[in-house]
Design a protein around this motif. Structure first.
Motif, mmCIF file in Angstrom:
data_model
loop_
_atom_site.group_PDB
_atom_site.id
_atom_site.type_symbol
_atom_site.label_atom_id
_atom_site.label_comp_id
_atom_site.label_asym_id
_atom_site.label_seq_id
_atom_site.Cartn_x
_atom_site.Cartn_y
_atom_site.Cartn_z
ATOM 1 N N PRO A 107 0.825 -1.212 0.000
ATOM 2 C CA PRO A 107 0.000 0.000 0.000
ATOM 3 C C PRO A 107 0.860 1.263 0.000
ATOM 4 N N PRO A 108 0.357 2.346 -0.561
ATOM 5 C CA PRO A 108 1.122 3.604 -0.569
ATOM 6 C C PRO A 108 1.182 4.238 0.815
ATOM 7 N N LYS A 109 2.258 4.977 1.083
ATOM 8 C CA LYS A 109 2.447 5.639 2.375
ATOM 9 C C LYS A 109 1.801 7.016 2.346
ATOM 10 N N LEU A 110 0.490 7.034 2.573
ATOM 11 C CA LEU A 110 -0.274 8.264 2.552
ATOM 12 C C LEU A 110 -0.962 8.487 3.889
ATOM 13 N N LYS A 111 -1.308 9.741 4.186
ATOM 14 C CA LYS A 111 -2.032 10.011 5.426
ATOM 15 C C LYS A 111 -3.383 9.314 5.441
ATOM 16 N N ALA A 112 -3.996 9.201 4.275
ATOM 17 C CA ALA A 112 -5.282 8.511 4.165
ATOM 18 C C ALA A 112 -5.081 7.039 3.827
ATOM 19 N N ALA A 113 -3.956 6.460 4.243
ATOM 20 C CA ALA A 113 -3.604 5.086 3.883
ATOM 21 C C ALA A 113 -4.720 4.079 4.136
ATOM 22 N N PRO A 114 -5.439 4.137 5.267
ATOM 23 C CA PRO A 114 -6.489 3.137 5.480
ATOM 24 C C PRO A 114 -7.527 3.079 4.358
ATOM 25 N N ASP A 115 -7.791 4.211 3.703
ATOM 26 C CA ASP A 115 -8.771 4.227 2.621
ATOM 27 C C ASP A 115 -8.160 3.864 1.277
ATOM 28 N N PHE A 116 -6.868 3.616 1.263
ATOM 29 C CA PHE A 116 -6.204 3.133 0.052
ATOM 30 C C PHE A 116 -5.845 1.646 0.173
ATOM 31 N N LYS A 117 -6.267 1.023 1.242
ATOM 32 C CA LYS A 117 -5.938 -0.385 1.477
ATOM 33 C C LYS A 117 -7.123 -1.282 1.135
ATOM 34 N N TYR A 118 -6.812 -2.448 0.607
ATOM 35 C CA TYR A 118 -7.840 -3.456 0.377
ATOM 36 C C TYR A 118 -8.062 -4.283 1.644
ATOM 37 N N TYR A 119 -6.954 -4.579 2.335
ATOM 38 C CA TYR A 119 -7.012 -5.523 3.451
ATOM 39 C C TYR A 119 -7.156 -4.795 4.773
ATOM 40 N N THR A 120 -8.248 -4.107 4.930
ATOM 41 C CA THR A 120 -8.618 -3.514 6.203
ATOM 42 C C THR A 120 -10.114 -3.286 6.166
ATOM 43 N N SER A 121 -10.738 -3.145 7.296
ATOM 44 C CA SER A 121 -12.190 -3.051 7.301
ATOM 45 C C SER A 121 -12.672 -2.343 8.562
ATOM 46 N N PRO A 122 -13.769 -1.557 8.396
ATOM 47 C CA PRO A 122 -14.389 -1.125 7.133
ATOM 48 C C PRO A 122 -13.681 0.114 6.602
ATOM 49 N N ASN A 123 -13.743 0.326 5.298
ATOM 50 C CA ASN A 123 -13.104 1.513 4.747
ATOM 51 C C ASN A 123 -13.749 1.899 3.427
ATOM 52 N N LEU A 124 -13.174 2.907 2.802
ATOM 53 C CA LEU A 124 -13.715 3.455 1.566
ATOM 54 C C LEU A 124 -13.810 2.399 0.471
ATOM 55 N N VAL A 125 -12.788 1.573 0.335
ATOM 56 C CA VAL A 125 -12.769 0.558 -0.720
ATOM 57 C C VAL A 125 -13.991 -0.339 -0.608
ATOM 58 N N HIS A 126 -14.258 -0.827 0.574
ATOM 59 C CA HIS A 126 -15.368 -1.765 0.742
ATOM 60 C C HIS A 126 -16.716 -1.090 0.550
ATOM 61 N N ARG A 127 -16.858 0.145 1.030
ATOM 62 C CA ARG A 127 -18.133 0.844 0.865
ATOM 63 C C ARG A 127 -18.477 1.045 -0.606
ATOM 64 N N ILE A 128 -17.459 1.285 -1.416
ATOM 65 C CA ILE A 128 -17.706 1.535 -2.836
ATOM 66 C C ILE A 128 -17.771 0.245 -3.649
ATOM 67 N N ILE A 129 -16.920 -0.720 -3.332
ATOM 68 C CA ILE A 129 -16.778 -1.900 -4.177
ATOM 69 C C ILE A 129 -17.682 -3.063 -3.752
ATOM 70 N N ASP A 130 -18.042 -3.170 -2.489
ATOM 71 C CA ASP A 130 -18.891 -4.292 -2.062
ATOM 72 C C ASP A 130 -20.153 -4.450 -2.916
#
Length: 451
Positions: free
Chosen positions: A401-424
């Motif tokens: 994953p990229p080293k960003l301040k918003a890193a949790p929302d750029f990760k696939y393997y964490t929950s819940p986050n932006l990725v899951h809300r949009i892609i689920d």
């Protein structure tokens, strides 16, 4: 005008973003019980009336948590007469960040806790974490003994390349296979799948259906959340998709590859019928035989071995054209304290946990990050038939994953986050692949612009 709670507490020039401020303000009152775990510290010059307590929070929850508990117990036993003990508190991974922020806001942050190295730029920006390199060196930690990759993972270029994590183990994701199912299907256990065609062939042979219902997944999946997102993200990476460019100035490099990988993921359920969306607990499903192949990490080993599961571990197949798997460096991070004298005791505890991490890196989780442990003659004697792919798979662990301040929302393997809300909704058939990927890329672009 918003005033940083942490700045008030510590007199530091710390700017807290609105999202973090609101999270802390909303839950600060709920951290009283957690804060109560912090032991009182004697005033300067006064003797300690009891053992000095170092407060450690952990979000480990799989079978690795048991081994980590033993490691902490071993520290406490070794220091029973030395006036220092570690008090361990388990905190849900879904609540960990919020509770650390809230505890820090009230001046009651734990002394140290678990993290995936390189994924805490938000904590650093919020002034919750401190650099660890000098504190640990003063406690006697030999930084020259660490692998270069594990240390590099814990540095942040946007924060003067300072080191904010002490590596404990390096993890890769590899393929666990139920050998009883392999024998039942007449497959050769010595020739596991190495590419997409072979993986699908094995998945079909291992799957069991009752009518149109998959009752045993040849390739274990979930219908929502972090696991299905991770599989999609890994395959997308193998197909050439990148969340950001190397300079961290653009998002969604080669989005067509992400869409192709999403369709590949959907086809597991709907075309090949080698997986079901109805799995809620993937760890339990593999352990009870509801899944035959499971792409996962080394934290699962202890539990499956202890229960007597007949399984092997093989390298992640090259599904998309570029062999790659996920890299994560399990680390400890130190949190800001009103009483800065606590840092020395935390560093003392962390140094011991690293120096004595042979148990952790042979029975707990990933590969050792200390060269002196890797070079030990007995390092490969402990469950090496299971651990070998996780260790040697480091060679192609380039999915990071990229080293960003918003890193949790750029990760696939964490929950819940932006990725899951949009892609689920894509996995549930409520949103098209194009809509899901385009929406996620637009959201990532906004987050990157706010960095």
């Amino acid at each position: 005008m918003e005033e940083s709670i942490i700045k008030e507490k510590f007199g530091m020039n710390v700017k807290l973003n609105r999202r973090s401020f609101l999270k802390m303000a909303g839950v600060a009152s709920g951290t009283a019980l957690l804060a109560a775990c912090a032991a009182p510290v004697a005033a300067p010059g006064e003797p300690m009336a009891e053992d000095y307590i170092v407060n450690h929070w952990t979000w480990l929850s799989a079978s690795d948590a048991e081994v980590w508990g033993v490691h902490i117990d071993n520290f406490n036993e070794a220091h029973a007469d030395l006036g220092i003990q570690i008090e361990r508190l388990e905190v849900s991974s879904n609540e960990y960040k919020t509770k650390v922020l809230a505890a820090a806001a009230t001046g009651q942050a734990p002394d140290f806790g678990w993290a995936d190295a390189g994924e805490r730029a938000d904590f650093i920006s919020d002034g919750v974490m401190i650099p660890v390199e000098e504190h640990l060196a003063e406690a006697g930690l030999d930084w020259s003994d660490f692998t270069a990759l594990s240390v590099a993972k814990g540095r942040y270029p946007q924060f003067n390349n300072q080191l904010y994590h002490m590596p404990l183990d390096a993890m890769t994701w590899q393929l666990e296979i139920n050998l009883d199912h392999v024998e039942e299907a007449g497959l050769d256990p010595d020739s596991p799948p190495t590419n997409n065609d072979e993986l699908l062939e094995w998945s079909k042979a291992l799957s069991v259906q009752e009518g149109d219902t998959v009752v045993r997944s040849g390739f274990l999946m979930t219908g929502s959340g972090l696991h299905v997102a991770f599989i999609w993200g890994l395959v997308a990476h193998q197909m050439g998709f990148r969340i950001t460019n190397d300079e961290l100035t653009e998002v969604c490099i080669n989005p067509d590859a992400a869409k192709e990988a999403a369709q590949w993921t959907l086809d597991l359920f709907d075309v090949h019928k080698v997986a079901t969306r109805d799995v809620s607990d993937r760890y339990k499903a593999f352990g009870t035989g509801e899944g035959s192949m499971f792409l996962t990490g080394p934290w699962t080993l202890n539990g499956y071995i202890e229960q007597g599961l007949n399984f092997s571990v093989e390298f992640t197949p090259n599904i998309g054209g570029e062999l790659a798997t996920r890299l994560s460096v399990g680390s400890q991070e130190m949190y800001i304290q009103e009483d800065e004298s606590r840092y020395a005791r935390s560093a003392q505890a962390l140094t011991w946990l690293s120096d004595e991490s042979f148990l952790w890196t042979t029975q707990g989780r990933g590969a050792a990050c200390r060269q002196s442990i890797l070079d030990r003659e007995d390092y490969k004697e402990h469950r090496w038939e299971y651990r070998q792919p996780f260790v040697e798979g480091m060679e192609f662990a380039t999915f990071i994953p990229p080293k960003l301040k918003a890193a949790p929302d750029f990760k696939y393997y964490t929950s819940p986050n932006l990725v899951h809300r949009i892609i689920d909704p894509v996995w549930q058939g409520d949103k098209s692949v194009d809509e899901g990927v385009d929406e996620l890329c637009a959201a990532w672009e906004e987050l990157l612009a706010a960095e």
